[in-house]
Design a protein around this motif. Structure first.
Motif, PDB file in Angstrom:
ATOM      1  N   HIS A  52      41.231 -30.419 -12.015  1.00 45.61           N
ATOM      2  CA  HIS A  52      40.780 -29.629 -13.165  1.00 45.61           C
ATOM      3  C   HIS A  52      41.947 -29.285 -14.093  1.00 45.61           C
ATOM      4  O   HIS A  52      41.812 -28.455 -14.994  1.00 45.61           O
ATOM      5  N   GLY A  53      43.099 -29.904 -13.866  1.00 47.72           N
ATOM      6  CA  GLY A  53      44.235 -29.752 -14.782  1.00 47.72           C
ATOM      7  C   GLY A  53      45.107 -28.544 -14.541  1.00 47.72           C
ATOM      8  O   GLY A  53      45.929 -28.193 -15.397  1.00 47.72           O
ATOM      9  N   LEU A  54      44.972 -27.896 -13.370  1.00 47.17           N
ATOM     10  CA  LEU A  54      45.800 -26.731 -13.051  1.00 47.17           C
ATOM     11  C   LEU A  54      46.864 -27.147 -12.037  1.00 47.17           C
ATOM     12  O   LEU A  54      46.546 -27.503 -10.905  1.00 47.17           O
ATOM     13  N   ILE A  55      48.115 -27.125 -12.427  1.00 48.88           N
ATOM     14  CA  ILE A  55      49.212 -27.531 -11.574  1.00 48.88           C
ATOM     15  C   ILE A  55      49.749 -26.300 -10.847  1.00 48.88           C
ATOM     16  O   ILE A  55      50.355 -25.412 -11.458  1.00 48.88           O
ATOM     17  N   VAL A  56      49.504 -26.239  -9.524  1.00 52.49           N
ATOM     18  CA  VAL A  56      49.892 -25.055  -8.760  1.00 52.49           C
ATOM     19  C   VAL A  56      51.405 -25.036  -8.561  1.00 52.49           C
ATOM     20  O   VAL A  56      52.073 -26.069  -8.606  1.00 52.49           O
ATOM     21  N   GLY A  57      51.931 -23.842  -8.332  1.00 47.97           N
ATOM     22  CA  GLY A  57      53.361 -23.672  -8.142  1.00 47.97           C
ATOM     23  C   GLY A  57      53.883 -22.481  -8.924  1.00 47.97           C
ATOM     24  O   GLY A  57      53.095 -21.716  -9.519  1.00 47.97           O
ATOM     25  N   PRO A  58      55.175 -22.286  -8.947  1.00 47.70           N
ATOM     26  CA  PRO A  58      55.760 -21.112  -9.604  1.00 47.70           C
ATOM     27  C   PRO A  58      55.406 -20.979 -11.085  1.00 47.70           C
ATOM     28  O   PRO A  58      55.374 -19.865 -11.612  1.00 47.70           O
ATOM     29  N   GLN A  59      55.132 -22.116 -11.764  1.00 46.33           N
ATOM     30  CA  GLN A  59      54.854 -22.064 -13.197  1.00 46.33           C
ATOM     31  C   GLN A  59      53.371 -21.943 -13.524  1.00 46.33           C
ATOM     32  O   GLN A  59      52.990 -21.936 -14.689  1.00 46.33           O
ATOM     33  N   LEU A  60      52.518 -21.857 -12.500  1.00 47.78           N
ATOM     34  CA  LEU A  60      51.076 -21.834 -12.746  1.00 47.78           C
ATOM     35  C   LEU A  60      50.667 -20.639 -13.594  1.00 47.78           C
ATOM     36  O   LEU A  60      49.905 -20.770 -14.553  1.00 47.78           O
ATOM     37  N   PHE A  61      51.193 -19.448 -13.244  1.00 47.34           N
ATOM     38  CA  PHE A  61      50.803 -18.244 -13.975  1.00 47.34           C
ATOM     39  C   PHE A  61      51.402 -18.220 -15.372  1.00 47.34           C
ATOM     40  O   PHE A  61      50.913 -17.514 -16.255  1.00 47.34           O
ATOM     41  N   VAL A  62      52.443 -18.988 -15.587  1.00 44.16           N
ATOM     42  CA  VAL A  62      53.049 -19.062 -16.913  1.00 44.16           C
ATOM     43  C   VAL A  62      52.262 -20.016 -17.804  1.00 44.16           C
ATOM     44  O   VAL A  62      51.958 -19.707 -18.962  1.00 44.16           O
ATOM     45  N   ASN A  63      51.916 -21.171 -17.254  1.00 44.54           N
ATOM     46  CA  ASN A  63      51.242 -22.200 -18.048  1.00 44.54           C
ATOM     47  C   ASN A  63      49.740 -21.974 -18.193  1.00 44.54           C
ATOM     48  O   ASN A  63      49.164 -22.349 -19.217  1.00 44.54           O
ATOM     49  N   CYS A  66      40.908 -14.950   0.722  1.00 44.56           N
ATOM     50  CA  CYS A  66      41.573 -15.017  -0.580  1.00 44.56           C
ATOM     51  C   CYS A  66      43.080 -15.135  -0.435  1.00 44.56           C
ATOM     52  O   CYS A  66      43.735 -15.816  -1.233  1.00 44.56           O
ATOM     53  N   CYS A  67      43.632 -14.476   0.605  1.00 44.51           N
ATOM     54  CA  CYS A  67      45.086 -14.513   0.777  1.00 44.51           C
ATOM     55  C   CYS A  67      45.577 -15.896   1.175  1.00 44.51           C
ATOM     56  O   CYS A  67      46.766 -16.201   1.010  1.00 44.51           O
ATOM     57  N   VAL A  68      44.687 -16.731   1.724  1.00 40.62           N
ATOM     58  CA  VAL A  68      45.052 -18.114   2.006  1.00 40.62           C
ATOM     59  C   VAL A  68      45.458 -18.832   0.722  1.00 40.62           C
ATOM     60  O   VAL A  68      46.261 -19.765   0.731  1.00 40.62           O
ATOM     61  N   LEU A  69      44.904 -18.366  -0.411  1.00 44.88           N
ATOM     62  CA  LEU A  69      45.194 -18.995  -1.699  1.00 44.88           C
ATOM     63  C   LEU A  69      46.534 -18.550  -2.287  1.00 44.88           C
ATOM     64  O   LEU A  69      47.015 -19.157  -3.241  1.00 44.88           O
ATOM     65  N   ILE A  70      47.136 -17.495  -1.738  1.00 45.74           N
ATOM     66  CA  ILE A  70      48.395 -16.986  -2.297  1.00 45.74           C
ATOM     67  C   ILE A  70      49.508 -18.016  -2.215  1.00 45.74           C
ATOM     68  O   ILE A  70      50.138 -18.339  -3.239  1.00 45.74           O
ATOM     69  N   PRO A  71      49.824 -18.580  -1.032  1.00 49.45           N
ATOM     70  CA  PRO A  71      50.886 -19.599  -1.005  1.00 49.45           C
ATOM     71  C   PRO A  71      50.501 -20.860  -1.768  1.00 49.45           C
ATOM     72  O   PRO A  71      51.377 -21.564  -2.268  1.00 49.45           O
ATOM     73  N   LEU A  72      49.198 -21.118  -1.882  1.00 51.57           N
ATOM     74  CA  LEU A  72      48.754 -22.285  -2.637  1.00 51.57           C
ATOM     75  C   LEU A  72      49.063 -22.119  -4.116  1.00 51.57           C
ATOM     76  O   LEU A  72      49.642 -23.007  -4.756  1.00 51.57           O
ATOM     77  N   LEU A  73      48.701 -20.980  -4.685  1.00 50.69           N
ATOM     78  CA  LEU A  73      48.856 -20.769  -6.124  1.00 50.69           C
ATOM     79  C   LEU A  73      50.314 -20.515  -6.512  1.00 50.69           C
ATOM     80  O   LEU A  73      50.757 -20.972  -7.565  1.00 50.69           O
ATOM     81  N   THR A  74      51.049 -19.790  -5.680  1.00 52.58           N
ATOM     82  CA  THR A  74      52.403 -19.391  -6.065  1.00 52.58           C
ATOM     83  C   THR A  74      53.482 -20.376  -5.625  1.00 52.58           C
ATOM     84  O   THR A  74      54.521 -20.491  -6.271  1.00 52.58           O
ATOM     85  N   LEU A  75      53.238 -21.082  -4.497  1.00 54.34           N
ATOM     86  CA  LEU A  75      54.242 -21.993  -3.966  1.00 54.34           C
ATOM     87  C   LEU A  75      53.786 -23.446  -3.951  1.00 54.34           C
ATOM     88  O   LEU A  75      54.590 -24.348  -3.715  1.00 54.34           O
ATOM     89  N   GLY A  76      52.489 -23.643  -4.160  1.00 56.92           N
ATOM     90  CA  GLY A  76      51.952 -24.996  -4.075  1.00 56.92           C
ATOM     91  C   GLY A  76      51.779 -25.462  -2.647  1.00 56.92           C
ATOM     92  O   GLY A  76      51.632 -26.665  -2.388  1.00 56.92           O
ATOM     93  N   ILE A  77      51.775 -24.508  -1.690  1.00 55.72           N
ATOM     94  CA  ILE A  77      51.634 -24.839  -0.273  1.00 55.72           C
ATOM     95  C   ILE A  77      50.246 -24.408   0.193  1.00 55.72           C
ATOM     96  O   ILE A  77      49.945 -23.208   0.208  1.00 55.72           O
ATOM     97  N   PRO A  78      49.378 -25.339   0.576  1.00 55.99           N
ATOM     98  CA  PRO A  78      48.055 -24.957   1.068  1.00 55.99           C
ATOM     99  C   PRO A  78      48.144 -24.293   2.429  1.00 55.99           C
ATOM    100  O   PRO A  78      48.803 -24.806   3.338  1.00 55.99           O
ATOM    101  N   GLY A  79      47.504 -23.122   2.582  1.00 51.69           N
ATOM    102  CA  GLY A  79      47.582 -22.379   3.834  1.00 51.69           C
ATOM    103  C   GLY A  79      46.749 -22.958   4.947  1.00 51.69           C
ATOM    104  O   GLY A  79      47.057 -22.766   6.117  1.00 51.69           O
ATOM    105  N   ASP A  80      45.659 -23.661   4.627  1.00 48.92           N
ATOM    106  CA  ASP A  80      44.836 -24.303   5.643  1.00 48.92           C
ATOM    107  C   ASP A  80      44.125 -25.495   5.020  1.00 48.92           C
ATOM    108  O   ASP A  80      44.387 -25.864   3.869  1.00 48.92           O
ATOM    109  N   ILE A  81      43.202 -26.103   5.757  1.00 45.11           N
ATOM    110  CA  ILE A  81      42.551 -27.320   5.288  1.00 45.11           C
ATOM    111  C   ILE A  81      41.688 -27.066   4.057  1.00 45.11           C
ATOM    112  O   ILE A  81      41.582 -27.908   3.163  1.00 45.11           O
ATOM    113  N   VAL A  82      41.045 -25.887   3.999  1.00 47.00           N
ATOM    114  CA  VAL A  82      40.232 -25.560   2.818  1.00 47.00           C
ATOM    115  C   VAL A  82      41.126 -25.416   1.594  1.00 47.00           C
ATOM    116  O   VAL A  82      40.789 -25.896   0.507  1.00 47.00           O
ATOM    117  N   ALA A  83      42.252 -24.746   1.768  1.00 45.50           N
ATOM    118  CA  ALA A  83      43.188 -24.591   0.650  1.00 45.50           C
ATOM    119  C   ALA A  83      43.703 -25.951   0.186  1.00 45.50           C
ATOM    120  O   ALA A  83      43.934 -26.160  -1.012  1.00 45.50           O
TER     121      ALA A  83
END
Length: 499
Positions: free
Chosen positions: A339-350, A312-329
């Protein structure tokens, strides 16, 4: 945050979401348990089918595949000495020896318990600590990644068995294999011998299949054990993980989960590095009577808690920074975008409510993986209770199909076979093959980050040690080396005294 969690809860607990979580989990376990297949392949294949779903059930199904595959890899690692995924490579060290002793169910139960523990810990970190952990990861750059890779390579000295020299030789071979292909910096081809199919390098999974599976199949054929039956399915009395044993594993699982969570949050690392580091830490802290490499329960719990602690922590940089931690991410990045979700700093806002619904679903998935693993465990064990000749033929066929399916290249099958033959002779000469795998996993990471590091520190190693994280990792590494040398000397003195 808590307001959004409250709004997300009703969107998670629907029949559709729970059903898709379980379907994804089962598919992931199957793909993870079959050598050569993996969670990323399953996600890629099923991604188009989720386009007609709403974002929450669609993403939950894909993430559940990821979690299920991570546990599934340990099933084949324990039962047939072949890690289904790279993250399970460290589980082989104690999982398979314990199964050989007649305790396959105990080994699987330990892996399942540790996987669930690490997965829940990781999911809670993802839910509540995404921002703080991502802030730490954001401060890391190439020098820190290089220091971490060197730290991982140093573990070769601790998992080399009786001969550290032989372990270092195998580790060096692994690092050498990681350099095969086109150099990303200079564009030069290295060790390709004019073969265009080697320009992209050796496929890690093909080498894993050859090293662990094909070498073992060759050994079986040479020993002419085809007429015998596998004894892994014949459990001895006491083939059950007791409550007392589980309680004894909690400190190891907790420490390993923390290691997995921290490393998983760092882009470019992943569960395989976390698993080996956690295994080495558990082995370093071994108490009297604990024999790592011979079926020690902590030797299973440590890597499984760590690699699942990283999921799950592999998804942290993906969701918050838009940086995939590995190939699965990276694959999940495509899924989130589609699916219309734009990852990055504004993801949790939007899309805060939707995202938190997915994160809560990731936590629920860890509970379902325990339930599925518990009730399917007997089936896993029976799968190996067949004549050796049939089991060998099936495994070789699965490995060939798996190796080919990775990139759709026959060359990967050739690489698998050659790696298997080489590993067979290395084992006969008492060379440990795990350092070879570790060297190949971390070799390219160390090389790429070393080049970038030299640019960052302007060629001065003094600047390298002025970076707090780099200095901290270096100090820990030196302490581990000194501690290991001291313990080895004390052990030799003790053996001489007893002799």
């Amino acid at each position: 945050m808590f307001d959004m969690i409250g709004q997300a809860l009703p969107q998670v607990f629907t029949i559709q979401n729970l059903l898709f979580i379980n379907i994804g989990m089962l598919i992931g376990i199957i793909f993870g348990a079959i050598p050569g297949l993996n969670g990323n392949l399953a996600i890629t294949v099923l991604l188009p089918f989720t386009f007609s779903f709403e974002p929450i059930p669609g993403i939950l199904m894909l993430t559940s595949i990821f979690f299920g595959a991570n546990f599934g890899g340990s099933i084949s690692a324990i039962l047939i000495n072949t890690p289904g995924t790279g993250n399970a490579a460290a589980t082989v060290l104690d999982g398979y020896p314990l199964a050989q002793k007649g305790f396959p169910k105990k080994a699987l139960a330990t892996a399942l318990t540790a996987s669930t523990f690490g997965g829940i810990f990781s999911a809670l970190c993802l839910l509540f600590l995404s921002e703080p952990i991502s802030r730490v990861a954001r401060q890391m750059s190439y020098p820190e990644y290089f220091a971490l890779a060197v730290f991982g390579l140093s573990i070769i000295a601790f998992i080399s068995g009786k001969s550290m020299v032989k372990g270092l030789i195998c580790g060096a071979i692994g690092v050498l294999l990681s350099t095969v292909g086109m150099d990303k910096t200079s564009g030069l081809n290295r060790f390709t011998f004019g073969n265009i199919q080697l320009y992209t390098g050796l496929t890690m999974m093909a080498v894993l299949l050859g090293t662990f599976a094909i070498s073992q199949m060759i050994d079986r054929v040479v020993k002419q054990t085809q007429s015998e039956s596998s004894n892994l399915g014949e459990s001895k009395s006491g083939d059950k993980l007791t409550g007392q044993e589980t309680r004894g594993l909690i400190p190891t699982m907790l420490k390993s989960s923390v290691i997995g969570a921290v490393i998983g949050a760092i882009p470019g690392t992943g569960g395989n590095i976390a698993a080996f580091i956690a295994y080495n830490e558990a082995r370093r802290k071994a108490k009297k009577g604990e024999k790592f490499g011979e079926g020690e329960l902590k030797g299973i719990a440590a890597p499984e808690s760590a690699n699942n602690g990283a999921t799950c922590c592999v998804l942290i940089p993906l969701l918050t920074l838009g940086i995939p931690g590995d190939i699965v991410a990276a694959t999940l990045l495509s899924a989130l975008t589609m699916h219309g979700l734009i990852v990055g700093p504004q993801l949790f806002v939007n899309s805060g409510v939707t995202v938190y619904a997915i994160l809560i679903g990731c936590l629920i998935a860890q509970i379902f993986i325990f339930l599925q693993g518990k009730y399917l465990m007997a089936l896993f064990v029976k799968a190996t209770n067949m004549p050796y000749d049939l089991l060998t033929a099936v495994l070789v066929a699965i490995c060939c199909v798996g190796a080919f399916s990775i990139n759709g290249k026959v060359m990967d099958v050739y690489v698998m076979v050659i790696a298997g033959i080489a590993a067979y002779f290395l084992k006969k000469l008492d060379f440990p093959v795990v350092p070879l795998v570790l060297g190949m996993v971390l070799g390219s990471t160390a090389e790429e980050n070393l080049r970038s590091t030299m640019a960052v520190i302007n060629g001065s190693w003094l600047n390298f040690f002025q970076r707090p994280v780099c200095l901290g990792i270096t100090i820990i590494l030196l302490l581990l080396i000194v501690s290991t040398v001291y313990n080895n000397r004390q052990q030799r003195k003790k053996e001489r005294a007893e002799a």
